[in-house]
Motif scaffolding. Structure first.
Motif, PDB file in Angstrom:
ATOM      1  N   ASP A   1       0.823  -1.214   0.000  1.00  0.00           N
ATOM      2  CA  ASP A   1       0.000   0.000   0.000  1.00  0.00           C
ATOM      3  C   ASP A   1       0.852   1.258   0.000  1.00  0.00           C
ATOM      4  OD1 ASP A   1      -2.237  -1.543  -0.016  1.00  0.00           O
ATOM      5  OD2 ASP A   1      -2.376  -1.624   2.176  1.00  0.00           O
ATOM      6  N   THR A   2       1.896   1.219   0.825  1.00  0.00           N
ATOM      7  CA  THR A   2       2.769   2.389   0.894  1.00  0.00           C
ATOM      8  C   THR A   2       3.396   2.655  -0.466  1.00  0.00           C
ATOM      9  OG1 THR A   2       3.280   1.719   3.138  1.00  0.00           O
ATOM     10  CG2 THR A   2       4.663   3.430   2.172  1.00  0.00           C
ATOM     11  N   PHE A   3       3.850   1.581  -1.112  1.00  0.00           N
ATOM     12  CA  PHE A   3       4.512   1.769  -2.402  1.00  0.00           C
ATOM     13  C   PHE A   3       3.570   2.401  -3.428  1.00  0.00           C
ATOM     14  CE2 PHE A   3       5.738   0.289  -6.645  1.00  0.00           C
ATOM     15  CZ  PHE A   3       6.987   0.884  -6.708  1.00  0.00           C
ATOM     16  N   LYS A   4       2.338   1.913  -3.414  1.00  0.00           N
ATOM     17  CA  LYS A   4       1.374   2.474  -4.354  1.00  0.00           C
ATOM     18  C   LYS A   4       1.117   3.948  -4.048  1.00  0.00           C
ATOM     19  CE  LYS A   4      -3.200   1.456  -6.226  1.00  0.00           C
ATOM     20  NZ  LYS A   4      -4.379   0.610  -6.035  1.00  0.00           N
ATOM     21  N   LEU A   5       1.019   4.237  -2.752  1.00  0.00           N
ATOM     22  CA  LEU A   5       0.783   5.618  -2.335  1.00  0.00           C
ATOM     23  C   LEU A   5       1.926   6.522  -2.787  1.00  0.00           C
ATOM     24  CD1 LEU A   5      -1.103   7.456  -0.663  1.00  0.00           C
ATOM     25  CD2 LEU A   5       0.357   6.974   1.295  1.00  0.00           C
TER      26      LEU A   5
END
Lengths: 290, 519
Positions: free
Chosen positions: B372-376
């Motif tokens: 999720d962090t990477f996508k964010l």
């Protein structure tokens, strides 16, 4: 003034013509950059911008001037220039004074000063030294190591030497001590040379690029010249080779680069005319009498 | 001012030492020294003795490539800090001579925790061999589950030096980057079809020259190339030399040793002689080339898709009706064709030996690769920065550009499966640009694109050492032949010179690897 002959007139015309031509040649690139800074991007890409702007707009200029990075770099440069110039000129004027006297040991000390003009430690040792002094990422590193330029010191020293010794003697008879003599008599008399050297220092600090590039890593402390160099060089072909496509998509267009050049050159241009008169007079007097 | 600073340094150390709970009985000189150390990495003392991880994440120091936005104030920095819990102080290399500066910083042991540079492996390999970098293999094993899940074995193999991993690679999205653009409105005016073979292409150039659809007077050549890029995209593909190393009989062969090179030069020299190629191409720079195209002097130009918007703006301002399209991959006489693709790595992230917190650096990198962090980080929030429909992420402008336009600079390792999909949102920032990208990479059939066979090659020292100078040699020679200063028959003599200048060693090295890799 004697009456000018026809030959003089022809010669003068030729000389003026030549000099004006030379001036124009030197001005053209500057005007071109200025025009690009206020031209529409499409006109720059298709090579339509020469001397006059095409598709006049001020948005690029506004964008550059309102960028927080630019404002911060501008502030840093102004700060370093003002503080650096004051400190440098003070220290140089103070150091030059004793060196202008005929005292024992002075020649030896002069040799030490001149030695530093000819030899230096090299980049890496210098960097390591600054690191040990905890000056990396510290704006003082731009001011302290180059505080006294030996060349400027010699100019001021020879100017001091040209002042008549009788002035000092009479002051001493009136009861003045060394500092009074220096600040009330010598320095006021040396204003032309001081102003000139101050300008040398100010332009030097303003244009200093190498120092900040080596010693300043912190983004918040980058000077204007560094910022300018980065913006301009980012687009150079040599640096584009290793760029990823995202970097290439984010590259500043030519108009932004031109506007940055203009925005960082104009302030120092405004300083020149005001100091120009000292500049010429000072160097002349210093060199003739020295 | 000077003294004030000194005092505040001392005060800082005092506070830090107190916080860490270890009393220092050092004398004044000692205190000063520690003060300076502490300002460089303010929380280092606290980190070692702190009871819980949460309260004691140290501030990391990251060195990055130059960017026109300040890494510290760009909105993304805050997002990463919130998600990972690490405060990071970013510094950047200069735009010019970045590697010189990096050498200086590395050799003087500046305490950076994370350094991210461009994907060029030569510099990185040097550092690894010199022992200047931390071996990441055990750290990734211990602290990097997300790193292991995101980055493929093949990518890690490509950055291994002596069997150890010293860098986290950001592999590039593989795509065809550049192709020849042709003025569609000129073709329409003359009633010509878009050429699909090299012969048809030559005919089109001839028609452009003779019938002059641009109205430039008959003297103008219809096509020009950049003097620094004399191996033109697409045309080289028709001769089987679409990338810098091409497969030939089970070997990888550089242009000078490839029979297609001579044919290519013969073809180009012929165009030049017939006046179909700009007489002044040798001195063309990128900007002059675009100038000629956008002012309507030439009708064919090699253009990477990321340059489409600026060129289209300029061209349409001058000629509102002008249209230009990419050519399909032109077929040569044996049906050979292809556009070279890029590959390899965008960035390499490594940890120097002088780092104060190598473990935390890896934890930070690991936290950024959380799904999720990477996508964010990569494309922001759905509905705010991008929209998602039918498997395609599209940017919401202008917020996407303002808050994520610079995202690639913050990536330290990527999710190799998902990032290429996320990344296309970046390409959609401009519809014209996306159309160009999409034509080359989605619409053209797969065989029209040639992957760079060296994209995932490990670090090849001979090759890295000589690559730039050899490419320069090839380009210089190609220019000479095309302008007629040398005959295409000189290729054989040139090949010998090329071998002697390091080409032989590179050839051997590349092919030893190629044979061993079993592709």
């Amino acid at each position: 003034m004697t009456k000018r002959t026809k030959g003089d007139l022809v010669l003068d015309t030729a000389v003026y013509f030549f000099l004006i031509l030379l001036g124009v040649i030197m001005l053209l690139p500057l005007i071109n950059v200025l025009s690009k800074a206020v031209s529409a991007e499409w006109a720059i890409t298709s090579g339509k911008v020469g001397i006059l702007p095409v598709g006049f707009q001020l948005d690029t200029m506004k964008e550059v001037i309102s960028s927080s990075t630019f404002i911060r770099a501008f502030g840093v440069s102004v700060g370093v220039t003002v503080v650096g110039t004051i400190i440098s000129i003070l220290m140089t004027a103070l150091t030059a004074y004793p060196l202008s006297k005929r005292l024992p040991g002075i020649p030896f000390i002069m040799v030490l000063f001149i030695f530093t003009m000819l030899f230096s430690g090299g980049l890496i040792p210098n960097y390591l030294l600054m690191r040990q002094l905890h000056l990396i990422n510290n704006l003082w590193v731009l001011i302290l190591p180059g505080m006294i330029s030996v060349f400027n010191l010699l100019v001021i020293k020879s100017y001091y030497e040209s002042l008549p010794e009788a002035l000092e003697e009479s002051a001493r008879i009136d009861g003045a001590k060394t500092y009074t003599i220096l600040f009330r008599i010598i320095l006021p008399l040396s204003m032309p040379v001081i102003a000139t050297i101050a300008l040398f220092y100010a332009v030097g600090f303003w244009n200093d690029y190498f120092g900040p590039m080596i010693y300043i890593n912190d983004t918040a402390l980058k000077t204007l010249q560094l910022y300018l160099q980065d913006v301009v060089m980012d687009a150079s072909a040599a640096n584009a080779v290793n760029k990823s496509v995202d970097d290439l998509m984010n590259m500043s267009p030519e108009g932004i680069r031109a506007a940055t050049v203009v925005a960082s050159t104009v302030p120092i241009l405004f300083v020149y005319p005001f100091l120009q008169k000292y500049f010429i007079k000072g160097v002349l007097i210093g060199s003739v009498k020295g | 001012m000077k003294y004030k600073k000194g005092w505040s340094l001392l005060l800082c150390t005092g506070l830090l030492l107190a916080a860490a709970g270890c009393g220092s009985s050092g004398n004044n000189g000692n205190g000063n020294k520690e003060a300076a150390e502490a300002t460089k990495a303010p929380a280092s003392a606290a980190a070692t003795t702190a009871p819980t991880e949460d309260t004691a994440k140290p501030e990391l120091k990251s060195l990055n490539l130059w960017s026109k936005d300040d890494y510290n104030t760009y909105p993304l920095a805050k997002v990463i800090e919130e998600k990972t819990g690490y405060k990071v102080k970013y510094e950047m290399l200069p735009a010019d001579k970045a590697m010189d500066k990096l050498n200086l910083l590395i050799s003087s042991g500046e305490p950076y925790d994370v350094i991210t540079i461009s994907g060029e492996k030569a510099v990185y390999t040097d550092y690894a061999k010199m022992g200047a970098l931390v071996d990441l293999t055990p750290l990734i094993e211990e602290y990097g589950p997300n790193i292991k899940a995101s980055i493929s074995e093949a990518s890690f193999d490509a950055v291994k030096v002596d069997g150890k991993i010293f860098a986290i690679p950001n592999s590039s999205s593989q795509f065809a980057g550049a192709d020849l653009m042709i003025r569609q409105d000129w073709l329409d005016k003359l009633g010509l079809k878009t050429p699909t073979t090299l012969d048809e292409f030559t005919e089109v150039l001839k028609a452009f020259k003779e019938k002059d659809p641009g109205g430039n007077g008959s003297s103008g050549a219809p096509m020009s190339i950049d003097g620094g890029l004399a191996t033109t995209a697409n045309i080289t593909g028709a001769f089987g030399i679409g990338t810098s190393w091409n497969k030939l009989d089970g070997k990888l062969v550089p242009p000078p040793l490839h029979p297609g090179f001579k044919e290519y030069l013969t073809y180009m020299a012929d165009l030049y002689k017939q006046g179909l190629l700009d007489k002044e191409f040798a001195v063309n720079k990128d900007a002059t080339l675009k100038e000629k195209f956008t002012s309507g002097k030439i009708g064919v130009i090699q253009l990477p898709w990321y340059d489409i918007p600026s060129v289209a703006d300029a061209l349409n301002a001058n000629f509102p009706d002008a249209k230009f399209v990419y050519l399909p991959a032109l077929k040569g006489k044996d049906g050979q064709m292809g556009l070279g693709m890029s590959g390899g790595f965008d960035r390499l992230t490594f940890i120097p030996k002088s780092a104060k917190h190598p473990e935390d650096a890896i934890k930070w990198i690991n936290a950024k690769l959380d799904k999720d962090t990477f996508k964010l980080i990569a494309i922001g929030e759905e509905g705010k920065h991008h929209t998602y429909k039918d498997g395609i992420y599209s940017p919401i402008l202008p917020l996407f550009t303002d808050e994520r336009g610079n995202a690639s600079n913050y990536l330290t390792g990527i999710d190799e499966k998902l990032y290429p999909i996320y990344w296309q949102a970046r390409v959609q920032k401009d519809a014209r640009l996306f159309a160009g990208f999409s034509y080359l990479n989605n619409e053209l059939p797969a065989e029209a694109r040639i992957a760079d066979p060296l994209a995932l090659a490990p670090s090849l020292p001979e090759y890295s050492k000589n690559n730039a100078s050899l490419n320069q040699m090839i380009n210089d020679f190609a220019v000479k032949v095309i302008v007629g200063e040398e005959s295409p028959d000189a290729v054989d003599a040139f090949a010998e010179k090329y071998k002697a200048a390091g080409g032989e060693a590179s050839y051997k090295e590349v092919n030893d690897w190629y044979a061993a890799s079993g592709k």
